[in-house]
Design a protein around this motif. Sequence first.
Motif, PDB file in Angstrom:
ATOM      1  N   UNK A 355       0.810  -1.221   0.000  1.00  0.00           N
ATOM      2  CA  UNK A 355       0.000   0.000   0.000  1.00  0.00           C
ATOM      3  C   UNK A 355       0.842   1.270   0.000  1.00  0.00           C
ATOM      4  N   UNK A 356       2.094   1.184   0.425  1.00  0.00           N
ATOM      5  CA  UNK A 356       2.992   2.341   0.434  1.00  0.00           C
ATOM      6  C   UNK A 356       4.168   2.035  -0.482  1.00  0.00           C
ATOM      7  N   UNK A 357       4.532   2.999  -1.309  1.00  0.00           N
ATOM      8  CA  UNK A 357       5.645   2.811  -2.240  1.00  0.00           C
ATOM      9  C   UNK A 357       6.439   4.107  -2.332  1.00  0.00           C
ATOM     10  N   UNK A 358       7.750   3.998  -2.381  1.00  0.00           N
ATOM     11  CA  UNK A 358       8.586   5.189  -2.460  1.00  0.00           C
ATOM     12  C   UNK A 358       9.930   4.849  -3.089  1.00  0.00           C
ATOM     13  N   UNK A 359      10.581   5.890  -3.622  1.00  0.00           N
ATOM     14  CA  UNK A 359      11.919   5.775  -4.199  1.00  0.00           C
ATOM     15  C   UNK A 359      12.873   6.637  -3.384  1.00  0.00           C
ATOM     16  N   UNK A 360      14.057   6.120  -3.109  1.00  0.00           N
ATOM     17  CA  UNK A 360      15.116   6.884  -2.461  1.00  0.00           C
ATOM     18  C   UNK A 360      16.298   6.940  -3.419  1.00  0.00           C
ATOM     19  N   UNK A 361      16.737   8.150  -3.752  1.00  0.00           N
ATOM     20  CA  UNK A 361      17.831   8.367  -4.707  1.00  0.00           C
ATOM     21  C   UNK A 361      18.979   9.076  -4.014  1.00  0.00           C
ATOM     22  N   UNK A 362      20.187   8.540  -4.158  1.00  0.00           N
ATOM     23  CA  UNK A 362      21.380   9.207  -3.634  1.00  0.00           C
ATOM     24  C   UNK A 362      22.403   9.366  -4.743  1.00  0.00           C
ATOM     25  N   UNK A 363      22.961  10.583  -4.852  1.00  0.00           N
ATOM     26  CA  UNK A 363      24.002  10.839  -5.845  1.00  0.00           C
ATOM     27  C   UNK A 363      24.963  11.889  -5.312  1.00  0.00           C
ATOM     28  N   UNK A 384      14.482  15.639 -19.066  1.00  0.00           N
ATOM     29  CA  UNK A 384      14.860  14.297 -19.519  1.00  0.00           C
ATOM     30  C   UNK A 384      15.141  13.324 -18.376  1.00  0.00           C
ATOM     31  N   UNK A 385      15.387  13.837 -17.169  1.00  0.00           N
ATOM     32  CA  UNK A 385      15.713  12.961 -16.050  1.00  0.00           C
ATOM     33  C   UNK A 385      14.480  12.375 -15.385  1.00  0.00           C
ATOM     34  N   UNK A 386      13.338  13.006 -15.537  1.00  0.00           N
ATOM     35  CA  UNK A 386      12.161  12.607 -14.777  1.00  0.00           C
ATOM     36  C   UNK A 386      11.245  11.775 -15.662  1.00  0.00           C
ATOM     37  N   UNK A 387      11.013  10.513 -15.315  1.00  0.00           N
ATOM     38  CA  UNK A 387      10.087   9.692 -16.106  1.00  0.00           C
ATOM     39  C   UNK A 387       8.709  10.334 -16.181  1.00  0.00           C
ATOM     40  N   UNK A 388       8.065  10.216 -17.340  1.00  0.00           N
ATOM     41  CA  UNK A 388       6.767  10.870 -17.540  1.00  0.00           C
ATOM     42  C   UNK A 388       5.724  10.369 -16.565  1.00  0.00           C
ATOM     43  N   UNK A 389       5.854   9.123 -16.117  1.00  0.00           N
ATOM     44  CA  UNK A 389       4.868   8.577 -15.195  1.00  0.00           C
ATOM     45  C   UNK A 389       4.900   9.288 -13.852  1.00  0.00           C
ATOM     46  N   UNK A 390       6.032   9.887 -13.493  1.00  0.00           N
ATOM     47  CA  UNK A 390       6.112  10.633 -12.244  1.00  0.00           C
ATOM     48  C   UNK A 390       5.335  11.938 -12.359  1.00  0.00           C
ATOM     49  N   UNK A 391       5.431  12.593 -13.518  1.00  0.00           N
ATOM     50  CA  UNK A 391       4.838  13.916 -13.688  1.00  0.00           C
ATOM     51  C   UNK A 391       3.346  13.842 -13.995  1.00  0.00           C
ATOM     52  N   UNK A 392       2.922  12.827 -14.749  1.00  0.00           N
ATOM     53  CA  UNK A 392       1.576  12.836 -15.315  1.00  0.00           C
ATOM     54  C   UNK A 392       0.490  12.301 -14.393  1.00  0.00           C
ATOM     55  N   UNK A 393       0.849  11.709 -13.261  1.00  0.00           N
ATOM     56  CA  UNK A 393      -0.152  11.090 -12.403  1.00  0.00           C
ATOM     57  C   UNK A 393      -0.133  11.751 -11.039  1.00  0.00           C
ATOM     58  N   UNK A 394      -0.844  12.869 -10.904  1.00  0.00           N
ATOM     59  CA  UNK A 394      -0.789  13.642  -9.670  1.00  0.00           C
ATOM     60  C   UNK A 394      -1.401  12.896  -8.488  1.00  0.00           C
ATOM     61  N   UNK A 395      -2.479  12.169  -8.726  1.00  0.00           N
ATOM     62  CA  UNK A 395      -3.173  11.526  -7.627  1.00  0.00           C
ATOM     63  C   UNK A 395      -2.442  10.287  -7.121  1.00  0.00           C
ATOM     64  N   UNK A 396      -1.665   9.644  -7.969  1.00  0.00           N
ATOM     65  CA  UNK A 396      -0.984   8.405  -7.573  1.00  0.00           C
ATOM     66  C   UNK A 396       0.522   8.515  -7.774  1.00  0.00           C
ATOM     67  N   UNK A 397       1.067   9.664  -7.466  1.00  0.00           N
ATOM     68  CA  UNK A 397       2.510   9.845  -7.614  1.00  0.00           C
ATOM     69  C   UNK A 397       3.262   8.992  -6.593  1.00  0.00           C
ATOM     70  N   UNK A 398       4.402   8.493  -7.024  1.00  0.00           N
ATOM     71  CA  UNK A 398       5.302   7.788  -6.110  1.00  0.00           C
ATOM     72  C   UNK A 398       6.360   8.787  -5.672  1.00  0.00           C
ATOM     73  N   UNK A 399       6.377   9.185  -4.397  1.00  0.00           N
ATOM     74  CA  UNK A 399       7.348  10.198  -3.977  1.00  0.00           C
ATOM     75  C   UNK A 399       8.776   9.694  -4.090  1.00  0.00           C
ATOM     76  N   UNK A 400       9.619  10.527  -4.633  1.00  0.00           N
ATOM     77  CA  UNK A 400      11.039  10.221  -4.750  1.00  0.00           C
ATOM     78  C   UNK A 400      11.800  11.158  -3.820  1.00  0.00           C
TER      79      UNK A 400
END
Length: 693
Positions: A355-363, A384-400
């Motif tokens: 039910x909970x999903x998230x991405x953790x990015x380190x650089x 170009x760095x941000x997948x379109x699925x992150x931007x286009x789905x406001x209600x079901x965004x996966x926080x990064x």
Amino acid sequence: MEGAWRKVRRALGLRLCVHAPRVGGCERRAPAGVGGCRRDVAVTVAASAAEGESGPITPADALRRSTSRGRSSSSSKGKCAICFATMRSGHGQALFTAECSHMFHFQCISSNVKHGNYVCPVCRAKWKEIPCRSLSSNSPAGRIGINQRSPQQDPLMALNRQVPNRRRDARRLRTPEPADYNDDEPLQHKEAFDNLNFGSSRTAGISSYPEFLAVPQSSSIDGFDILIHVKAPTASPDHVTVSLANESSVRSTSRAPVDLITVLDVSGSMAGTKLALLKLSMGFVVQHLGPSDRLSVIAFSSTARRLFPLRRMSHHGRQQALQKINSLGAGGGTNIADALKKAMKVIEDRSYKNSVCSIVLLSDGQDSYNISSNVQGTSADHRPLVPSSIINDERNMVPLHAFGFGADHDSDTLHSIAEASGGTFSFIEDEGVMQDAFAQCIGGLLSVAVREMRLSMECVDPGVQLCSIRCGSYPSKVARDGRNGSVDIGHLYADEERDILLAVTIPKSREQTSLLRVACAYRDPVTNETIKIQGDEVKIKRPTSIVSEPVSIEVDRERNRIQAANSIESARAAAERGTLSEAVTILEDCRRVLSESFASQSGDRLCMALDAELREMQERMANRQLYEASGRAYMLSGLSSHSWQRATARGDSTDSTTLVYSYQTPSMVHMLQDSQNHSWRSLMQGNSPLSRQ
């Protein structure tokens, strides 16, 4: 003779270059340079073994002994002082030039120093930097400072030395990645939870604070402020996290299970201590995930690869994850876009969903493949760095949640990626607090108590209209007629709070005026039940005459916070234009205004913390070099924290004075304390999960 051969074999087992002792008057000879050692050195090694000398004998030791016996060592230009073979660049052998200017084959000198010989074999000068291949798996001639500690005494060096460099074998044995990432491990069986009480009587709470409790009958006001305060349910008493000290305490809890994808930079700049600390931090994360949580790791440099699919962190799953993480080596460029695409593919292709999903990015570096170069001060293109699925789905965004590490990372890029996904950006200035920064983030993700929260407000009195909603980066809407509005807050951690500042128009009236009705709806992340809460109506009195009444301290406090965030954004824009003096002036003016506010003069702690934060930013703008190194990242992390009202790591500590009000929740604080209690102490005592691999 048998004993001599045994000791020669022991020397060979240490990978020293030796030749057999003479047998029957015959001596085997090898041409100079073969095997990396000179014949007389090899004979000395064998002779020492025959004489019964104990301990490892390096080629440099043999060289010194042969010299003491009257043999002259050659130090002619262009020859290695250990093996006496010719040193020429481009002939397939790495070269090492010491601080004293003497040059050796890297293969020869590394055999010398790995047994603790930190002096030049030629001039006996003590070295401050030594060749050490274990801390740079991608470079054959890495260096590390001695710091007066041997590899056996330095826990980070020991951590890196535990796993040999198997890049060549891994390249040969690595199987191609599947076309679809639907190979995730199934969720834990529902039967495992049947005997647990997931239900909770706790629900989110809503409070409202009008700017003034009374407005005269004859007054009409445009821009009357109302603060809406939302607080998530409190963490359940049986909420348990995995303890590093006692893994047997792991059990299912009443929190929502998590699908976590970590995206880790393993480019060449991460070699050495950075990579060791990254492994240590990931070990902490793995050990604190429960058997219902699933983890997948994406490692990236010039390209990205998935180390393993989404896997439940059972005892077996944790052990496999730790082994994969501990085998990482550093090398190559930085391709963030490729890594994010793989991370989103893991999420989109999964067959099962927690039910909970998230991405953790380190650089720690700048993307070297996908960002358009700046032209005459224009901003780089991060799209170009941000997948379109992150931007286009406001209600079901996966926080990064992005973490910028060190002075060379691209804070603009990481902040933009996090902002687009609804996640936070943290600035890790000091490498020693990397694990603490991860711990604070994980403490929140493992305590999600609210999903898909939407706050709605509706005007009651016919003459009242909603003018604006100030809620940072949260999506909000105001109806054209101004009669209603909404804010999508998304998910909240246990005990998290959000402040939304509304502005309404109040008409003249002779009676008590009902301004707003406020309600919220959200999903329980454990039961998936929809919960609706109705708040009290916001009302104000309408006396006949003007009354002297102080402004609500809650409203004034929030206005101060919003003003500080706006000033930070304006100062950053000025700094990017190259006018640091203007940026400093903007922050100074904001500090002055805050000091004159009602909340500040009442001794409000938030105002004190805001002042400390703005002062810190001014200091990091003292000059262009300081701003580039840390000021920009510090400001962006602060903006991220304010825009989402969520804790971020900033500067060199997660416990700085400027973070008194840092939106930390009890679960975050608990996890942060656990990190501080178990990081270096466990590593020094051999209790770190990675040190046991």
